[in-house]
Design a protein around this motif. Sequence first.
Motif, PDB file in Angstrom:
ATOM      1  N   LEU A  10       6.193  -9.865  14.255  1.00  0.00           N
ATOM      2  CA  LEU A  10       5.081  -8.966  13.975  1.00  0.00           C
ATOM      3  C   LEU A  10       5.534  -7.529  14.162  1.00  0.00           C
ATOM      4  O   LEU A  10       5.895  -7.126  15.272  1.00  0.00           O
ATOM      5  N   ASP A  11       5.501  -6.745  13.092  1.00  0.00           N
ATOM      6  CA  ASP A  11       5.849  -5.336  13.213  1.00  0.00           C
ATOM      7  C   ASP A  11       4.626  -4.543  13.652  1.00  0.00           C
ATOM      8  O   ASP A  11       3.542  -5.098  13.896  1.00  0.00           O
ATOM      9  N   ALA A  12       4.778  -3.218  13.766  1.00  0.00           N
ATOM     10  CA  ALA A  12       3.685  -2.378  14.250  1.00  0.00           C
ATOM     11  C   ALA A  12       2.480  -2.446  13.314  1.00  0.00           C
ATOM     12  O   ALA A  12       1.325  -2.422  13.766  1.00  0.00           O
ATOM     13  N   HIS A  13       2.730  -2.517  12.010  1.00  0.00           N
ATOM     14  CA  HIS A  13       1.625  -2.604  11.050  1.00  0.00           C
ATOM     15  C   HIS A  13       0.838  -3.901  11.259  1.00  0.00           C
ATOM     16  O   HIS A  13      -0.398  -3.884  11.264  1.00  0.00           O
ATOM     17  N   ALA A  14       1.529  -5.011  11.433  1.00  0.00           N
ATOM     18  CA  ALA A  14       0.850  -6.288  11.641  1.00  0.00           C
ATOM     19  C   ALA A  14       0.032  -6.270  12.930  1.00  0.00           C
ATOM     20  O   ALA A  14      -1.106  -6.761  12.968  1.00  0.00           O
ATOM     21  N   ARG A  15       0.581  -5.696  13.982  1.00  0.00           N
ATOM     22  CA  ARG A  15      -0.148  -5.637  15.246  1.00  0.00           C
ATOM     23  C   ARG A  15      -1.383  -4.749  15.113  1.00  0.00           C
ATOM     24  O   ARG A  15      -2.440  -5.062  15.669  1.00  0.00           O
ATOM     25  N   TRP A  16      -1.265  -3.666  14.363  1.00  0.00           N
ATOM     26  CA  TRP A  16      -2.405  -2.779  14.124  1.00  0.00           C
ATOM     27  C   TRP A  16      -3.508  -3.509  13.364  1.00  0.00           C
ATOM     28  O   TRP A  16      -4.679  -3.495  13.761  1.00  0.00           O
ATOM     29  N   TYR A  51       0.828  -1.205   0.000  1.00  0.00           N
ATOM     30  CA  TYR A  51       0.000   0.000   0.000  1.00  0.00           C
ATOM     31  C   TYR A  51       0.862   1.255   0.000  1.00  0.00           C
ATOM     32  O   TYR A  51       2.016   1.229   0.440  1.00  0.00           O
ATOM     33  N   SER A  52       0.271   2.346  -0.430  1.00  0.00           N
ATOM     34  CA  SER A  52       0.940   3.634  -0.338  1.00  0.00           C
ATOM     35  C   SER A  52       0.803   4.179   1.071  1.00  0.00           C
ATOM     36  O   SER A  52      -0.148   3.843   1.802  1.00  0.00           O
ATOM     37  N   ALA A  53       1.727   5.044   1.452  1.00  0.00           N
ATOM     38  CA  ALA A  53       1.660   5.661   2.778  1.00  0.00           C
ATOM     39  C   ALA A  53       0.378   6.477   2.923  1.00  0.00           C
ATOM     40  O   ALA A  53      -0.243   6.506   3.998  1.00  0.00           O
ATOM     41  N   GLU A  57      -2.631   6.063   5.791  1.00  0.00           N
ATOM     42  CA  GLU A  57      -3.037   7.179   6.655  1.00  0.00           C
ATOM     43  C   GLU A  57      -4.546   7.379   6.594  1.00  0.00           C
ATOM     44  O   GLU A  57      -5.193   7.659   7.607  1.00  0.00           O
ATOM     45  N   GLN A  58      -5.123   7.235   5.414  1.00  0.00           N
ATOM     46  CA  GLN A  58      -6.572   7.373   5.267  1.00  0.00           C
ATOM     47  C   GLN A  58      -7.303   6.287   6.059  1.00  0.00           C
ATOM     48  O   GLN A  58      -8.342   6.559   6.684  1.00  0.00           O
ATOM     49  N   LEU A  59      -6.750   5.093   6.050  1.00  0.00           N
ATOM     50  CA  LEU A  59      -7.368   4.003   6.801  1.00  0.00           C
ATOM     51  C   LEU A  59      -7.273   4.246   8.301  1.00  0.00           C
ATOM     52  O   LEU A  59      -8.192   3.907   9.058  1.00  0.00           O
ATOM     53  N   ARG A  60      -6.163   4.812   8.732  1.00  0.00           N
ATOM     54  CA  ARG A  60      -6.033   5.134  10.156  1.00  0.00           C
ATOM     55  C   ARG A  60      -7.073   6.174  10.563  1.00  0.00           C
ATOM     56  O   ARG A  60      -7.665   6.098  11.659  1.00  0.00           O
ATOM     57  N   ALA A  61      -7.302   7.144   9.702  1.00  0.00           N
ATOM     58  CA  ALA A  61      -8.277   8.183  10.006  1.00  0.00           C
ATOM     59  C   ALA A  61      -9.701   7.620  10.021  1.00  0.00           C
ATOM     60  O   ALA A  61     -10.524   8.008  10.858  1.00  0.00           O
ATOM     61  N   TYR A  62      -9.987   6.712   9.106  1.00  0.00           N
ATOM     62  CA  TYR A  62     -11.332   6.134   9.022  1.00  0.00           C
ATOM     63  C   TYR A  62     -11.597   5.183  10.179  1.00  0.00           C
ATOM     64  O   TYR A  62     -12.694   5.165  10.755  1.00  0.00           O
TER      65      TYR A  62
END
Length: 313
Positions: A150-156, A106-108, A112-117
């Motif tokens: 598991l990196d931070a993205h995987a944990r999220w 994915y693009s950065a 970010e949009q997914l985090r906001a949603y």
Amino acid sequence: MNGSEPRRADAPAVRTVLGDISPADLGVCDAHDHLFLRSPQLPGQELDSPSAAAAELAAFREAGGRSVIQWTPHGMGRRAGLLPELSKTTGVRVVAATGLHQAVHYSAESLEQLRAYGLAALFVRELTAGIGESGVRAGLIKVAGGFHGLDAHARWTMTAAAEAHHATGAPITVHLELGTGALDVLDLLCGECGVPPHRVVLGHLNRSPDLTAHLRAAESGAYVALDGPSRAHHATDWRMPDAVRALADAGFGDRLLLGGDTTTAGARSVHGGPGMPHLLRRVRPRLVTDVGEELVEQILTVNPGQAFGVRWT
């Protein structure tokens, strides 16, 4: 695709792109594959042709297949709106996915949009209301681990998947990078987040020839998907029978699933590759020789219904 027995409203159901069905109605199932897939990690090999997808499903049905669980998650070219017609015209049941893969796909900006949603909210919406404007509901949540960790993205993504599971009952499928990290995934999803192990499907486990890890994953109660046959760099065709036999001998035949995991256009049977039919044309008879027809039929027909059939809430 008609003629099924009526299903009680409170009974477990597999959520297909044409609606919820009884787990027993899946028939012979490819428990991990892709009809459409797009990623910057696979330039020029996109699965984006509706005609090729239809031909591949038709070839799979001719080989004896009756259902396909598509693991393509959000943002990777699912083309959900096309799936119902493909299912109708080919007579193959299709299950779609929500979820999120590793960050490299994915693009950065999109992340970010997914985090906001709100990632869990997105998963729940796609499971209950539909994917985008298609009205097609997802029947599983697909997430991904990293290589031995598991990196931070995987944990999220996994934490969001667990939240969506608790809200809906949806099963969670997991891409294990080169078959590693299964126990870390289970510690997070089942230990910290409280997802019942039997609602977790671990993909690619056979790509790491660590029998102890295989057994510990199955002992947890999770489903083990042995997938990606025909890939020389994963040695899956000759390694898979050994993994199936070892897990079955240990009493975990009811935890096993099989899938093709076609991820590139060149790998499709309609383009000269092994594709979806390979699972039934070549892998199934090899496994029958090694572990017997009864177990292979259970893995292809009974186990997928139990893994993906849930009481939706």
